[in-house]
Every structure is written in structure tokens, then in C-alpha cells.
Design a protein around this motif. Sequence first.
Motif, short mmCIF file in Angstrom:
data_model
loop_
_atom_site.label_atom_id
_atom_site.label_comp_id
_atom_site.label_asym_id
_atom_site.label_seq_id
_atom_site.Cartn_x
_atom_site.Cartn_y
_atom_site.Cartn_z
N GLY A 242 17.87 -14.81 14.66
CA GLY A 242 18.61 -14.24 15.79
C GLY A 242 20.08 -14.01 15.48
O GLY A 242 20.70 -13.09 16.03
N ALA A 243 20.66 -14.82 14.60
CA ALA A 243 22.10 -14.72 14.31
C ALA A 243 22.45 -13.44 13.58
O ALA A 243 23.61 -13.01 13.57
N PHE A 244 21.44 -12.81 12.95
CA PHE A 244 21.76 -11.62 12.16
C PHE A 244 22.38 -10.50 13.01
O PHE A 244 23.23 -9.75 12.53
N GLU A 245 21.96 -10.42 14.27
CA GLU A 245 22.53 -9.38 15.14
C GLU A 245 24.05 -9.51 15.22
O GLU A 245 24.76 -8.50 15.26
N GLN A 246 24.55 -10.74 15.25
CA GLN A 246 26.01 -10.93 15.28
C GLN A 246 26.63 -10.71 13.90
O GLN A 246 27.69 -10.13 13.78
N ILE A 247 25.93 -11.21 12.86
CA ILE A 247 26.44 -11.08 11.50
C ILE A 247 26.70 -9.61 11.15
O ILE A 247 27.73 -9.26 10.58
N ARG A 248 25.75 -8.73 11.51
CA ARG A 248 25.87 -7.32 11.11
C ARG A 248 27.06 -6.65 11.77
O ARG A 248 27.53 -5.61 11.29
N ARG A 249 27.53 -7.21 12.89
CA ARG A 249 28.70 -6.61 13.54
C ARG A 249 30.02 -7.15 12.98
O ARG A 249 31.09 -6.69 13.35
N LEU A 250 29.92 -8.16 12.11
CA LEU A 250 31.12 -8.73 11.50
C LEU A 250 31.41 -8.02 10.18
O LEU A 250 30.50 -7.47 9.54
N ASP A 251 32.65 -8.09 9.76
CA ASP A 251 33.02 -7.50 8.48
C ASP A 251 32.90 -8.59 7.39
O ASP A 251 33.90 -9.09 6.89
N VAL A 252 31.65 -8.98 7.08
CA VAL A 252 31.43 -10.05 6.09
C VAL A 252 30.43 -9.61 5.04
O VAL A 252 29.61 -8.70 5.28
N THR A 253 30.49 -10.23 3.87
CA THR A 253 29.52 -9.93 2.80
C THR A 253 28.65 -11.14 2.47
O THR A 253 27.78 -11.06 1.61
N ALA A 254 28.92 -12.26 3.14
CA ALA A 254 28.19 -13.49 2.81
C ALA A 254 28.10 -14.38 4.04
O ALA A 254 28.92 -14.27 4.95
N ALA A 255 27.06 -15.25 4.05
CA ALA A 255 26.92 -16.20 5.15
C ALA A 255 26.56 -17.58 4.61
O ALA A 255 25.66 -17.72 3.77
N PHE A 256 27.30 -18.56 5.08
CA PHE A 256 26.98 -19.96 4.80
C PHE A 256 26.19 -20.44 6.02
O PHE A 256 26.67 -20.33 7.15
N CYS A 257 24.97 -20.94 5.78
CA CYS A 257 24.09 -21.34 6.88
C CYS A 257 24.09 -22.85 7.04
O CYS A 257 24.07 -23.59 6.05
N HIS A 258 24.01 -23.29 8.29
CA HIS A 258 24.04 -24.73 8.57
C HIS A 258 22.94 -25.49 7.85
O HIS A 258 23.14 -26.64 7.45
N ASN A 259 21.77 -24.88 7.70
CA ASN A 259 20.73 -25.53 6.90
C ASN A 259 19.78 -24.50 6.30
O ASN A 259 19.91 -23.29 6.55
N ASP A 260 18.84 -24.98 5.50
CA ASP A 260 17.94 -24.09 4.77
C ASP A 260 16.98 -23.35 5.70
O ASP A 260 16.55 -22.24 5.41
N ARG A 261 16.65 -23.98 6.82
CA ARG A 261 15.74 -23.32 7.75
C ARG A 261 16.42 -22.12 8.39
O ARG A 261 15.80 -21.06 8.57
N VAL A 262 17.69 -22.27 8.72
CA VAL A 262 18.47 -21.15 9.25
C VAL A 262 18.53 -20.03 8.20
O VAL A 262 18.34 -18.85 8.52
N ALA A 263 18.75 -20.41 6.95
CA ALA A 263 18.81 -19.42 5.87
C ALA A 263 17.48 -18.69 5.75
O ALA A 263 17.44 -17.46 5.57
N MET A 264 16.38 -19.42 5.89
CA MET A 264 15.05 -18.80 5.80
C MET A 264 14.87 -17.75 6.89
O MET A 264 14.37 -16.65 6.63
N GLY A 265 15.29 -18.05 8.10
CA GLY A 265 15.19 -17.07 9.19
C GLY A 265 16.09 -15.87 8.95
O GLY A 265 15.72 -14.73 9.24
N LEU A 266 17.28 -16.14 8.39
CA LEU A 266 18.22 -15.06 8.11
C LEU A 266 17.65 -14.12 7.03
O LEU A 266 17.80 -12.90 7.13
N TYR A 267 17.01 -14.69 6.02
CA TYR A 267 16.32 -13.86 5.00
C TYR A 267 15.37 -12.88 5.69
O TYR A 267 15.33 -11.70 5.36
N ASP A 268 14.57 -13.41 6.62
CA ASP A 268 13.59 -12.55 7.31
C ASP A 268 14.29 -11.41 8.05
O ASP A 268 13.82 -10.26 8.00
N ALA A 269 15.40 -11.73 8.72
CA ALA A 269 16.11 -10.71 9.49
C ALA A 269 16.72 -9.66 8.57
O ALA A 269 16.74 -8.47 8.91
#
Lengths: 343, 343
Positions: A242-269
Motif C-alpha cells: 500500500g505504501a507504494f502509492e505514496q512512494i511514487r509521488r515522492l522524488d526518491v530513488t530508494a526506500a528503506f523498509c521497516h522490515n523484510d515483510r514490508v519490503a516483500m509487499g513493496l516488491y509486489d507493488a
Amino acid sequence: MQTKGSGAHPTPPAAVTLHDVARVAGVSVATVSYVANGRTNVRLSDATRLRVQKAIDDLGYRPNALAKNLVQGTSRFIGLVADGVATTPFAGQIIHGAQDEAWRHGFVLLVANTESDPQVENEAIDMMREHQVHGILYSTWYHREIAVPSAPNSSDMVLVNCFAPGSRARAVVPDERQGGRVATEQLLKQGHSRIAFINTTWESPARTGRLAGYRDALAAAGIDFEPANVIDAEPNQEGGYGAFEQIRRLDVTAAFCHNDRVAMGLYDAVRVRGLKVPTDLAIVGFDNQEVIAAHLRPPLTTVQLPHYELGAAGVRILLGLDPVPAGTVTQLACPVVQRDSDG
Amino acid sequence: MQTKGSGAHPTPPAAVTLHDVARVAGVSVATVSYVANGRTNVRLSDATRLRVQKAIDDLGYRPNALAKNLVQGTSRFIGLVADGVATTPFAGQIIHGAQDEAWRHGFVLLVANTESDPQVENEAIDMMREHQVHGILYSTWYHREIAVPSAPNSSDMVLVNCFAPGSRARAVVPDERQGGRVATEQLLKQGHSRIAFINTTWESPARTGRLAGYRDALAAAGIDFEPANVIDAEPNQEGGYGAFEQIRRLDVTAAFCHNDRVAMGLYDAVRVRGLKVPTDLAIVGFDNQEVIAAHLRPPLTTVQLPHYELGAAGVRILLGLDPVPAGTVTQLACPVVQRDSDG
């Protein structure tokens, strides 16, 4: 030793008892017990000691550890109360580290799994005290603040992966701030300077510590902290997705995720939009949860929570091998595990 | 009870000992021990028993469980040897089930984590026997054939999630064949009749049992078994990802995966080609590994390995509550956990 049922094993050898040794040596059971348990403050002739020792050797008598504990007035047990054993491998890693360290010093772990049930926890601690444990490691599967169990405390207690402010209990926990810092530094090293942080919505030392570390790393690199780049999300796959919707509106090239499960969901997005990790978005996780981190595509760069080391350090503190004053909270470093997702 | 170090807790109350009770009651330590441990085969006057009991109550004396074990000639310990505690939650679930069942009957688990190290395993079993365990549960984190540890066997042993052909040890294992059958039936129920099975390359009861169950389900539905529809792959994400190349060349609409990790890899392979689960390929897993299965997109329909129940059943068999003859291997059913991936 009694065996239950009948014939479950091919002719198990009957256990040799104190009584057998006493009969062969022609002495009392008490005398055998004194010799077998190495008591030297009892007056016995050398001849008697030798006769008993010979009977022990001939019969293959194994001194009973329970009897030995009683005679010596102390046990070689360390209690380990753990929650989350059945739900994550984290508690198991703490058990592993604690057991290795305990065995190294001739101690045995009495493990009780509470699955966070307070009644089970009280029973476990009572049980351990009844078995005269040398002390208790009280561990939690995620790093958090606790109230020290308030039951009358006849044994020493060390908190593992948790802490109790205001208590005199010693504690050992992961250094969340250092972990957040090295995770962010890893992305900075790869050339990223616009880095989002998907933090957790759960109030916890991990939430505040990792955020502080993220800010430390940015500050050290001369990069202004941008509050909008920090997103709070549930600490699981759904949160990351779900966080990807916000990430894509930011001017960023990288994301540090609170844990590996969050990272796994972000991969999917990322993938569902036809984008790629790390070229479209570099990602770093936290936990190094083996079943996930090493097996994502691409394998996830992450930060290791030092569960094994926490368990081992807890035992060393309990046994006085790492002497620290009452009330001390010892922090252990969280190292980066580099794989392929950090760009 | 000795406490180590100094002042780690605010004024811990000194433990009340047998000696304290004896002094207050004006009797010998042995007499207190007899009363505290409920020995009735010792001649004591009622007045003495009452006086001792009053002193016990007044002082808040807690009988020492170790002493009680010795006096009663048996312990309330059950040993549990487990591998894989630090790497998967499976062993933790076995521990959880065994502990709940043991506590229900007044027994305490002595848990040793071996991480598959034979030396640690021997030490663990020795340690448990020295502590006069009532018996030992020998468990493995995945279902497999083992050789029963050959050390002299003075206590009863039940194998959990493993078995030893030719041995008289009793064992409790998951019913792999039934599990493979219900996984396949789940896809049949959803209207699929052309179903691939991604099996594992690891020779194991899971490999042969789940394949037999897959064939049972097809046969019961009147569908011919097609050997080409069975693909062998490493039982992890990489195996599932790689297997898709073969799957796409088959005339199938669904895949039953050997485990949830394989299913997770297969999801990735489906998505990277712009396809969707379950519309382009329906998927069923096996294990119900919580951190994966419930959190894939869509959530994974899978089959539950009954680890908790295996641990609980092992205790019941050991204690003679579920009486089974020597050498019996008891199989427990694996239920379907339906989510959204089966179409």
C-alpha cells in the motif's frame, strides 16, 4: 528410572541405582551418594571411597543430576521464558544462542514458550523457580518495553530483546538506531541521496530507533531531512504494498523498509506496475528473515537483527561473565547483509 | 536459592528452606521433607504432620520440585529434542503443542535445540536422562526417516514428525498422502481438471506421499494421471520460479506446489509475465507457513502441516494417554486452509 508402557524399546537396560551400588560396595545409600556427588566434607575412609568408586565404575552408575543439584544446593538450570516461538523463527534464534552459551558453561536451558499468554508466563516462572533455576532469561520475539513480572523474585532475571524502564533488571537489546543508520548508509553508498523510509505504525523502540538512525545517516551525509519522505505503514506485506502509492509521488530513488515483510509487499507493488527493483526503486529491508530476504527477486539487502547474539549475551550477563551493573541496558549492533536490491 | 551478582533486583526475599521449616516446627529436615512431599508411607503422628504443615504455611515454604522428584522416584520432566528451532517456526509449533499438552498433565518440557548437530543431540539426550526425564520426544522440523539415537536407552522415546523403520519406537507424523489428496481435490472442486504438481527434488515422505495423494484425487475424479504434469523442483522460491517455464508448456490451468515457498516463487514467475493468479494459473501450496501464505497477493490457499497437533499427540502417546503398540506410526490429517489462489 521408570519406563512407561511395555516394551517400547528392545530390552532397555535397567538403570543402575544408588541402591545397586550400595549393595555391591557394602555401604549405605547415603555413602554412595556422598561419593558419587563428590562431597568432601563428609568423613569417609579412603578404602570406603575407593570401594564405592569401583562399584560405580563396574556397574556403570550415572549420578543423578537432580540428586547432585540438591546435594550441591544449586542447580545447573537456566530458565528461558520466550514468546512467539510458534510464530516466528526469531525466538528460536534467541533460544539457539542462549543454549549454545549455557551449554558451554555447563548449564542446561529450561525453555518455556508462553505465546504471550500472561497466565502461561506466570506458570512458567513458578515452574522454573520450583526447579531452582540459577536465573531466568525473559525474552520477547520483538524488541519492546515490558513490565518486569512482579511475582516474588528469588532468582536473578535478565531481559532479552526487551527492557523495563525504572527496573534494576539488566537487559540486552538490539541497537535500533545504529541499525537504521547502517541501512540508510548502505543506500547512500550506492549513490542514492533521495531515500524514503517506510516506518511502522506500531509504537516501539524499532520505530523511534530506526527513524533516528535514518536521520543520523542523512545528517552525516549533509542531506536535509524531509519529513514527507517518512511514511507510516502496517509492518507487513500489505503495508509495503500500500505504501507504494505514496512512494511514487515522492522524488526518491530508494526506500528503506521497516522490515523484510514490508519490503516483500513493496516488491509486489513495484512489479505489478511493470517496474523493477533496484533500477526503478532500490530497496533495503530489516530483520534478515531468512525465508523471505534471501529468496526475493532480486535477493533483498537488509539489516540483521542479532537474535542469536542476544540470547548468548543474556546468558553471559546472567552468569556474571559479562559483568554489568543492575539496570544496565546493553545494546548489540545490527549488521548489514548485502544482497542485490540496494542498487 | 542462590542469586548471582549483587543487587540485580530490589531486595529479593530470601528463599524459605526445609531447614527454616524444620527449625520452626521443631522437627528434623527429613520429617519436613516427608510432609512437604506428601509421603504417607512414613510413620508420623498427626500432631507432627499438623505442626509441620502449619510451619510450611506460616513461612510460605514452596516444596522444591527437584527434591520432590527424588523423593517420589520419578520426575515431571519430559524431554523434547528439536532441530530447526532457529530456522523455521515449524519446530516452535511442535514445542507449543507439546508444552500445552505436557502442562495440562502436570509435566514440564526440557527443550533442547540441536540444529541437526549430532554431538549436540547426544549431549541433549544425556542431559535429559541425567535429569530423569519421564521420556523423550525426538522431533524433526521436516518429516523424515531417521535412525533412532543408539545411546543406551533408559527412558521411553516417541518420534515426532519422523519415524524409524524397524524400530519399536512409536512415532507420530503428518499424513502426506491425505494432504496431497485434499490439495488436489481443492483444485478439482474449483473446476480445474488439468492440474500440474510441482514436487520436490528432495527424496522424502512428503515427496512420495503428496504425489500418491495427487494421483488418488485424480483417479477418484476419473482423470488420467499424466506423468509429464509432475515437475520436480528445488523446494524453495527459486524452484517455483524456475518451474514456470515447464508449466507454461503444459496444458494445465492450475498447479499444486510442494510447499508455500515454491508457490511464492511461482507467483513471481506468473506476474513477471504480466499474468495473474488465479485467473491465468490457480495455485495451491502446502505448509501454511504464516509469514508467507496469508500475505501473498492473492493470499495463498494451502494445506496445513499439523505441527502443533504432532507435538501434543507425541506427549499423549508418551504418557500413555493415547495407548498405541510399540512400533506404531500414527498419522495426523493435514487440513486445507482456503484463501484466494485456488481459482
